[in-house]
Design a protein around this motif. Sequence first.
Motif, PDB file in Angstrom:
ATOM      1  N   MET A 146       0.856  -1.166   0.000  1.00 59.78           N
ATOM      2  CA  MET A 146       0.000   0.000   0.000  1.00 59.78           C
ATOM      3  C   MET A 146       0.901   1.228   0.000  1.00 59.78           C
ATOM      4  O   MET A 146       1.876   1.286   0.729  1.00 59.78           O
ATOM      5  N   ARG A 147       0.568   2.153  -0.836  1.00 61.93           N
ATOM      6  CA  ARG A 147       1.377   3.353  -0.985  1.00 61.93           C
ATOM      7  C   ARG A 147       0.485   4.578  -0.761  1.00 61.93           C
ATOM      8  O   ARG A 147      -0.647   4.613  -1.253  1.00 61.93           O
ATOM      9  N   GLN A 197      -6.468   6.331  -4.965  1.00 62.86           N
ATOM     10  CA  GLN A 197      -5.790   6.716  -6.197  1.00 62.86           C
ATOM     11  C   GLN A 197      -4.940   5.560  -6.715  1.00 62.86           C
ATOM     12  O   GLN A 197      -3.788   5.403  -6.344  1.00 62.86           O
ATOM     13  N   PHE A 198      -5.535   4.755  -7.582  1.00 62.43           N
ATOM     14  CA  PHE A 198      -4.845   3.574  -8.121  1.00 62.43           C
ATOM     15  C   PHE A 198      -3.616   3.943  -8.932  1.00 62.43           C
ATOM     16  O   PHE A 198      -2.691   3.153  -9.069  1.00 62.43           O
ATOM     17  N   THR A 199      -3.555   5.167  -9.450  1.00 62.45           N
ATOM     18  CA  THR A 199      -2.429   5.565 -10.295  1.00 62.45           C
ATOM     19  C   THR A 199      -1.114   5.662  -9.519  1.00 62.45           C
ATOM     20  O   THR A 199      -0.046   5.780 -10.141  1.00 62.45           O
ATOM     21  N   LEU A 200      -1.154   5.576  -8.205  1.00 61.79           N
ATOM     22  CA  LEU A 200       0.083   5.573  -7.414  1.00 61.79           C
ATOM     23  C   LEU A 200       0.922   4.330  -7.687  1.00 61.79           C
ATOM     24  O   LEU A 200       2.110   4.296  -7.368  1.00 61.79           O
ATOM     25  N   HIS A 201       0.313   3.310  -8.282  1.00 65.51           N
ATOM     26  CA  HIS A 201       1.036   2.083  -8.604  1.00 65.51           C
ATOM     27  C   HIS A 201       1.316   1.966 -10.100  1.00 65.51           C
ATOM     28  O   HIS A 201       1.495   0.862 -10.623  1.00 65.51           O
ATOM     29  N   ILE A 243       5.967  10.508   0.558  1.00 62.00           N
ATOM     30  CA  ILE A 243       5.486   9.232   0.020  1.00 62.00           C
ATOM     31  C   ILE A 243       5.863   8.140   1.014  1.00 62.00           C
ATOM     32  O   ILE A 243       7.019   8.058   1.442  1.00 62.00           O
ATOM     33  N   ILE A 244       4.881   7.312   1.385  1.00 62.20           N
ATOM     34  CA  ILE A 244       5.118   6.206   2.316  1.00 62.20           C
ATOM     35  C   ILE A 244       4.597   4.930   1.675  1.00 62.20           C
ATOM     36  O   ILE A 244       3.458   4.883   1.210  1.00 62.20           O
ATOM     37  N   ASP A 245       5.417   3.887   1.674  1.00 68.49           N
ATOM     38  CA  ASP A 245       5.037   2.603   1.116  1.00 68.49           C
ATOM     39  C   ASP A 245       5.138   1.556   2.222  1.00 68.49           C
ATOM     40  O   ASP A 245       6.202   1.398   2.824  1.00 68.49           O
ATOM     41  N   SER A 246       4.049   0.849   2.473  1.00 68.87           N
ATOM     42  CA  SER A 246       4.039  -0.140   3.561  1.00 68.87           C
ATOM     43  C   SER A 246       4.980  -1.314   3.294  1.00 68.87           C
ATOM     44  O   SER A 246       5.319  -2.051   4.213  1.00 68.87           O
ATOM     45  N   LYS A 247       5.425  -1.475   2.056  1.00 70.92           N
ATOM     46  CA  LYS A 247       6.348  -2.550   1.730  1.00 70.92           C
ATOM     47  C   LYS A 247       7.802  -2.162   2.018  1.00 70.92           C
ATOM     48  O   LYS A 247       8.694  -2.972   1.903  1.00 70.92           O
ATOM     49  N   ASN A 248       8.035  -0.905   2.366  1.00 73.91           N
ATOM     50  CA  ASN A 248       9.383  -0.411   2.671  1.00 73.91           C
ATOM     51  C   ASN A 248       9.485  -0.023   4.147  1.00 73.91           C
ATOM     52  O   ASN A 248       9.905   1.087   4.464  1.00 73.91           O
ATOM     53  N   ARG A 249       9.098  -0.910   5.024  1.00 72.51           N
ATOM     54  CA  ARG A 249       9.106  -0.616   6.467  1.00 72.51           C
ATOM     55  C   ARG A 249      10.451  -0.768   7.119  1.00 72.51           C
ATOM     56  O   ARG A 249      10.693  -0.219   8.165  1.00 72.51           O
ATOM     57  N   ASP A 250      11.292  -1.614   6.571  1.00 68.64           N
ATOM     58  CA  ASP A 250      12.550  -1.940   7.253  1.00 68.64           C
ATOM     59  C   ASP A 250      13.579  -0.851   7.154  1.00 68.64           C
ATOM     60  O   ASP A 250      13.710  -0.107   6.308  1.00 68.64           O
ATOM     61  N   ASP A 255      -0.796  -3.959   6.739  1.00 71.12           N
ATOM     62  CA  ASP A 255      -0.334  -2.769   6.017  1.00 71.12           C
ATOM     63  C   ASP A 255      -1.171  -1.549   6.405  1.00 71.12           C
ATOM     64  O   ASP A 255      -0.634  -0.463   6.634  1.00 71.12           O
ATOM     65  N   ILE A 256      -2.460  -1.748   6.479  1.00 70.80           N
ATOM     66  CA  ILE A 256      -3.380  -0.665   6.826  1.00 70.80           C
ATOM     67  C   ILE A 256      -3.074  -0.136   8.227  1.00 70.80           C
ATOM     68  O   ILE A 256      -2.938   1.078   8.427  1.00 70.80           O
ATOM     69  N   GLU A 257      -2.966  -1.023   9.197  1.00 68.14           N
ATOM     70  CA  GLU A 257      -2.719  -0.606  10.579  1.00 68.14           C
ATOM     71  C   GLU A 257      -1.390   0.135  10.701  1.00 68.14           C
ATOM     72  O   GLU A 257      -1.306   1.169  11.374  1.00 68.14           O
ATOM     73  N   TRP A 258      -0.343  -0.400  10.050  1.00 64.99           N
ATOM     74  CA  TRP A 258       0.969   0.228  10.119  1.00 64.99           C
ATOM     75  C   TRP A 258       0.951   1.629   9.500  1.00 64.99           C
ATOM     76  O   TRP A 258       1.466   2.592  10.078  1.00 64.99           O
TER      77      TRP A 258
END
Length: 150
Positions: free
Chosen positions: A1-2, A78-82, A143-150, A41-44
């Motif tokens: 999620m971005r 906004q789906f265009t973020l991907h 910009i925050i991406d939940s897949k880049n938490r580390d 992802d949502i909670e984070w």
Amino acid sequence: MRVVLQRVSEASVMIDGKVKSSIEKGFLILVGIEAEDTQEDIEWLCRKIINMRIFGNEDDKMNLSLKDIDGEALIISQFTLHASTKKGNRPSFINAAKPDLAIPLYEAFIKEFEKQFEKEVGTGEFGADMKVNLLNDGPVTIIIDSKNRD
């Protein structure tokens, strides 16, 4: 999620010529959802956004959160973020979740944000042709991406 997080003095969203939601000082949050996104992802993301210290304190240092300033939030899908722009000049949206998955996740994001924020938020309408108006404050855009938490 971005998400694209914008600090705003005001923001609004119009659908079919009518204002659906408007806010004063706070965050405009554009949310892009992928098929792999989960409740985790949502909670984070909600926790990260609500506690993000990007509002000025008495010394004009970015040290206050949305809660600290009693701000408001406007959440827009906004789906265009991907978008993938690797090939050619026409973006591909293959990584964006399809509506049957994205709509429930978008709605869950709104509910979780309101739960953690302890305040109702403004929203757009998934899939609608929206006109978003904002006065970016700063400008501050993150910009925050939940897949880049580390």
